[in-house]
Scaffold this motif. Structure first.
Motif, short mmCIF file in Angstrom:
data_model
loop_
_atom_site.label_atom_id
_atom_site.label_comp_id
_atom_site.label_asym_id
_atom_site.label_seq_id
_atom_site.Cartn_x
_atom_site.Cartn_y
_atom_site.Cartn_z
N ARG A 519 -12.60 21.84 52.43
CA ARG A 519 -13.55 20.81 52.00
C ARG A 519 -14.71 21.37 51.18
N GLU A 520 -14.71 22.68 50.96
CA GLU A 520 -15.85 23.29 50.26
C GLU A 520 -15.58 23.48 48.77
N PHE A 521 -14.31 23.56 48.39
CA PHE A 521 -13.94 23.81 47.00
C PHE A 521 -13.10 22.66 46.47
N SER A 522 -13.04 22.56 45.14
CA SER A 522 -12.19 21.54 44.53
C SER A 522 -10.73 21.82 44.88
N PHE A 523 -9.89 20.81 44.70
CA PHE A 523 -8.48 20.94 45.05
C PHE A 523 -7.84 22.11 44.31
N LEU A 524 -8.13 22.27 43.04
CA LEU A 524 -7.52 23.35 42.27
C LEU A 524 -8.08 24.71 42.67
N ASP A 525 -9.37 24.77 42.98
CA ASP A 525 -9.97 26.03 43.41
C ASP A 525 -9.41 26.49 44.75
N ILE A 526 -9.09 25.53 45.62
CA ILE A 526 -8.58 25.93 46.94
C ILE A 526 -7.19 26.53 46.80
N LEU A 527 -6.42 26.12 45.80
CA LEU A 527 -5.12 26.75 45.56
C LEU A 527 -5.31 28.23 45.23
N ARG A 528 -6.30 28.52 44.39
CA ARG A 528 -6.59 29.91 44.02
C ARG A 528 -7.08 30.69 45.24
N LEU A 529 -8.01 30.12 45.99
CA LEU A 529 -8.61 30.82 47.12
C LEU A 529 -7.56 31.15 48.17
N TRP A 530 -6.72 30.18 48.51
CA TRP A 530 -5.73 30.41 49.56
C TRP A 530 -4.72 31.48 49.17
N GLU A 531 -4.21 31.44 47.94
CA GLU A 531 -3.20 32.43 47.56
C GLU A 531 -3.79 33.85 47.56
N VAL A 532 -5.07 33.96 47.25
CA VAL A 532 -5.73 35.27 47.33
C VAL A 532 -5.81 35.73 48.78
N LEU A 537 -5.19 41.06 51.62
CA LEU A 537 -5.98 42.13 51.03
C LEU A 537 -7.42 41.65 50.88
N PRO A 538 -8.37 42.56 50.83
CA PRO A 538 -8.24 44.01 50.94
C PRO A 538 -8.32 44.50 52.37
N CYS A 539 -8.49 43.55 53.31
CA CYS A 539 -8.66 43.93 54.71
C CYS A 539 -8.35 42.72 55.58
N LYS A 540 -8.31 42.94 56.85
CA LYS A 540 -8.13 41.86 57.81
C LYS A 540 -9.39 40.97 57.82
N ASN A 541 -9.19 39.68 58.09
CA ASN A 541 -10.31 38.73 58.19
C ASN A 541 -11.16 38.66 56.92
N PHE A 542 -10.51 38.72 55.79
CA PHE A 542 -11.24 38.64 54.52
C PHE A 542 -11.99 37.31 54.40
N ALA A 638 -7.85 49.59 50.20
CA ALA A 638 -6.49 49.05 50.18
C ALA A 638 -5.88 49.11 48.79
N PHE A 639 -6.69 49.44 47.79
CA PHE A 639 -6.22 49.47 46.41
C PHE A 639 -6.05 50.91 45.93
N PRO A 640 -5.06 51.15 45.06
CA PRO A 640 -4.92 52.47 44.44
C PRO A 640 -6.02 52.68 43.43
N SER A 641 -6.17 53.92 43.00
CA SER A 641 -7.26 54.25 42.10
C SER A 641 -7.07 53.67 40.71
N ASN A 642 -5.80 53.45 40.31
CA ASN A 642 -5.60 52.91 38.97
C ASN A 642 -6.13 51.49 38.89
N SER A 643 -6.82 51.19 37.81
CA SER A 643 -7.45 49.89 37.67
C SER A 643 -6.48 48.88 37.10
N LEU A 644 -6.80 47.60 37.33
CA LEU A 644 -6.01 46.50 36.81
C LEU A 644 -6.79 45.82 35.70
N PRO A 645 -6.11 45.05 34.82
CA PRO A 645 -6.82 44.32 33.78
C PRO A 645 -7.89 43.43 34.40
N VAL A 646 -9.07 43.41 33.80
CA VAL A 646 -10.19 42.70 34.40
C VAL A 646 -10.85 41.80 33.38
N LEU A 647 -11.72 40.93 33.92
CA LEU A 647 -12.55 40.07 33.07
C LEU A 647 -14.00 40.35 33.40
#
Length: 672
Positions: A519-532, A537-542, A638-647
């Protein structure tokens, strides 16, 4: 009263298949089909029934013989048949179509109560204001289709409305949000309207007319509704409501008001020092917080490149990291969510998944058949199933309609929500249905567009979330304690301030935790939040770090404006739909990395974040082996040292995000 088309306004209730038995010819009743709505318009509540005569031809007119009896009839509604496209005919689920046809419907049984009126186009349509309603007469139970007769204050008696698709109880429930109905002393079938307008808007204002005991009982009976609805617009009058009219309670200081809430919500009164594993968190230098950047969502091309010739997902850890850092493009969600939720094993082949789906389809429809084949009489003798159905109908009826997928009272999406939740009661009858579960299901069904897949994804999600809905609420209590521990480590000063305002129990986060920010985020934002979050990752109870990130963002305003107990509640609840999901994800990940680098992380925090079995080893560490041996166990990233594409570091990716397209026709769904 007027014979007209529907008025505009906010739809509170809508039901098709509501008939008027118009006339008697040749020992038959002609049934005029219509749609019944209850609407809010300009602070007025309107009841509106519109005839469908203009759209009917003679083949649509239904007739009921006088001697027809109330018997069981297995039928398939035209709407259910229309939902299936040609591709459904050859699908495996088509073998289970029989399940959907199982429904107990009464053949018409007429009575002499139906007023006699002359039939004519549009002359049967009517509407009236709820303020003009005097009484409602109900049909006898077990006498065919249920019907209602409205009597207005000017003694105008409207034609009986017969409910051919479901009973009239939902309508009564909807009206009781605005007026109080009570049985007539002379006739128990007649409900009298005997109070002023009683709008149950989603705020604490609807509780202000009740004494403190009434409010406490509401919270004890249904903490979900009390916190989801009652806390949504907390006002400064909350204290007067809690104190009631007892003069002695008016002498109590405001500091005691929080105790009413902690006592009212069963199992949630928290005394950390009595909890096992309690550890006093002293101020610790966590070091600098790193800057976190997010990447673009995982594309279909990236996903496809990580699949071998047999359909196995390659390099699963790397794929999870990519999803954590950027989420998924919408085109991938239907497929990827099944892996993230554990419905599909990550190492399964395409053929293995096909067989699994076939097996799960069989299992689902067997469970669905169990409740579909329960007759009305059987359900009357099964109080738990009856209660589950009642709760489900109420929750489904208040599903967020801002998403086009769930628009309209009889939308197939809403029907499928109901069926999946009823089937889940067969799957886990002990837990059954608890209010709030529909919030967890609606995004899953939206993405899956398939009843069976949505059910099994929901069942997997409930495996993670079931403790939130258990009667003793131990899961909620544990999470609030853990959140308090993390927040105190991050900012003990803010924690002390919240405690000074009787907000140290963090009850204002109850809704966040109960249904994972739905109930805190828009419907589309909650899709993003949940899949993350599902990447684990990156830890338990994120999700607790997400809470910390939100609270940290609001700390300055809360403290600088000296918010008290109810101002804090009000402010936190008004954040709904105003939180930037990418910004909060960046902050929460940065907090996790900051804790990972801390060399003196308290044991309690390590356990909460699932880091107790690792040790910190940083390249610039000058601590010797002997010194390290005496320290508490700490995590590595929880992440390797190599970086991923970022914004951008802010996490914002697009000021004008494209709306996810919704199917032009809900026939793409595969209801069963």
């Amino acid at each position: 009263m007027a014979a007209a088309g529907f008025v505009s306004g906010k739809i509170i209730y809508e039901q098709e298949g509501v008939y008027i038995h118009s006339s008697k010819t040749n020992d038959q009743d002609s049934l005029i089909s219509g749609i019944l709505r209850v609407l809010e318009k300009d602070a007025e509540v309107i009841v509106d029934w519109r005839s469908l005569d203009d759209a009917l031809d003679s083949s649509n007119i239904l007739y009921a013989g006088k001697d027809s009896s109330s018997v069981v009839e297995w039928t398939q509604a035209p709407k259910e048949r229309a939902l299936r496209g040609p591709e459904h005919v050859n699908s495996y689920e088509a073998e289970w179509d029989m399940v959907n046809t199982v429904s107990f419907k009464k053949k018409p049984h007429t009575s002499g109560d139906t007023p006699s009126h002359r039939n004519g186009k549009s002359k049967w349509s009517f509407l009236f204001s709820l303020t003009d309603l005097k009484s409602i007469k109900q049909s006898k139970e077990g006498m065919g289709w249920s019907y209602l007769v409205f009597c207005l204050k000017d003694d105008v008696v409207l034609p009986a409305l017969h409910f051919h698709q479901g009973d009239s109880k939902l309508l009564i429930d909807s009206l009781e949000k605005y007026v109080v109905l009570c049985e007539s002393p002379q006739d128990k079938r007649t409900l009298l309207v005997n109070c002023q307008n009683k709008s149950l808007s989603q705020s604490f204002e609807n509780l202000l007319d009740e004494p403190a005991y009434g409010l406490i009982q509401k919270i004890k009976k249904d903490p979900y509704t009390a916190t989801m609805v009652g806390f949504s617009k907390v006002t400064n009058y909350i204290f007067d409501s809690l104190r009631g009219n007892d003069p002695s309670t008016h002498q109590r200081p405001p500091s005691e008001m929080a105790d009413f809430l902690s006592d009212a919500i069963p199992g949630l009164k928290i005394n950390q020092q009595e909890e096992p594993g309690f550890e006093v968190i002293t101020k610790i230098d966590l070091g600098d917080r790193p800057v976190v950047q997010r990447r673009e969502p995982v594309s279909v091309e990236e996903w496809t490149k990580n699949i071998d010739s047999e359909g196995r997902i390659l390099n699963v850890d790397n794929m999870k990291q990519m999803i954590f850092r950027g989420g998924l493009s919408h085109a991938l969600r239907k497929q990827a969510w099944k892996f993230l939720l554990g419905y599909f094993p990550w190492d399964s082949t395409k053929e293995e998944r096909t067989q699994l789906q076939k097996q799960k389809t069989d299992e689902y429809f067997r469970m669905k058949l169990q409740w579909k084949s329960v007759s009305e009489e059987q359900e009357k003798r099964n109080s738990r199933l009856r209660d589950y159905r009642s709760l489900i109908e109420k929750d489904v009826n208040r599903t967020d309609r801002t998403n086009k997928f769930y628009e309209g009272q009889d939308n197939p999406g809403l029907i499928l929500l109901h069926d999946i939740l009823m089937t889940y009661c067969m799957y886990d009858f002990d837990l059954g249905y608890v209010q709030g579960m529909s919030d967890l299901l609606s995004p899953l069904l939206f993405v899956m567009e398939n009843e069976v897949d949505a059910f099994w994804c929901f069942a997997s999600y409930m495996d993670q979330m079931h403790q939130n809905f258990e009667e003793q609420m131990q899961g909620m209590k544990t999470q609030l304690i853990q959140l308090s521990t993390l927040l105190r480590l991050l900012d003990s000063g803010f924690c002390n301030y919240l405690e000074s305002q009787d907000s140290g129990y963090l009850y204002f986060c109850f809704r966040w935790l109960l249904i994972r920010f739905k109930r805190e985020f828009s419907f589309l934002d909650i899709l993003r939040l949940w899949e993350v979050m599902w990447t684990e990752l990156p830890c338990k109870n994120f999700h607790l770090l997400l809470c910390c990130a939100i609270l940290e963002s609001e700390k300055q305003q809360i403290m600088e404006k000296h918010y008290g107990f109810n101002e804090i509640l009000k402010h936190i609840n008004e954040l709904s739909m105003k939180i930037d999901v990418e910004d909060i994800l960046c902050k929460a990940e940065a907090i996790s990395l900051q804790m990972v680098k801390c060399k003196e992380l308290p044991q309690a925090v390590c356990e909460i974040l699932g880091l107790q079995d690792s040790e910190v080893t940083t390249p610039d560490s000058d601590i010797g082996e002997d010194e390290n041996a005496g320290r508490a166990s700490c995590p590595t990233s929880a992440f390797p040292s190599n970086s991923l594409p970022v914004l951008a570091a802010s996490g914002a990716r697009d000021d004008n995000p494209t709306e996810i397209p919704v199917s032009p026709s809900v026939s793409r769904l595969t209801p069963a």
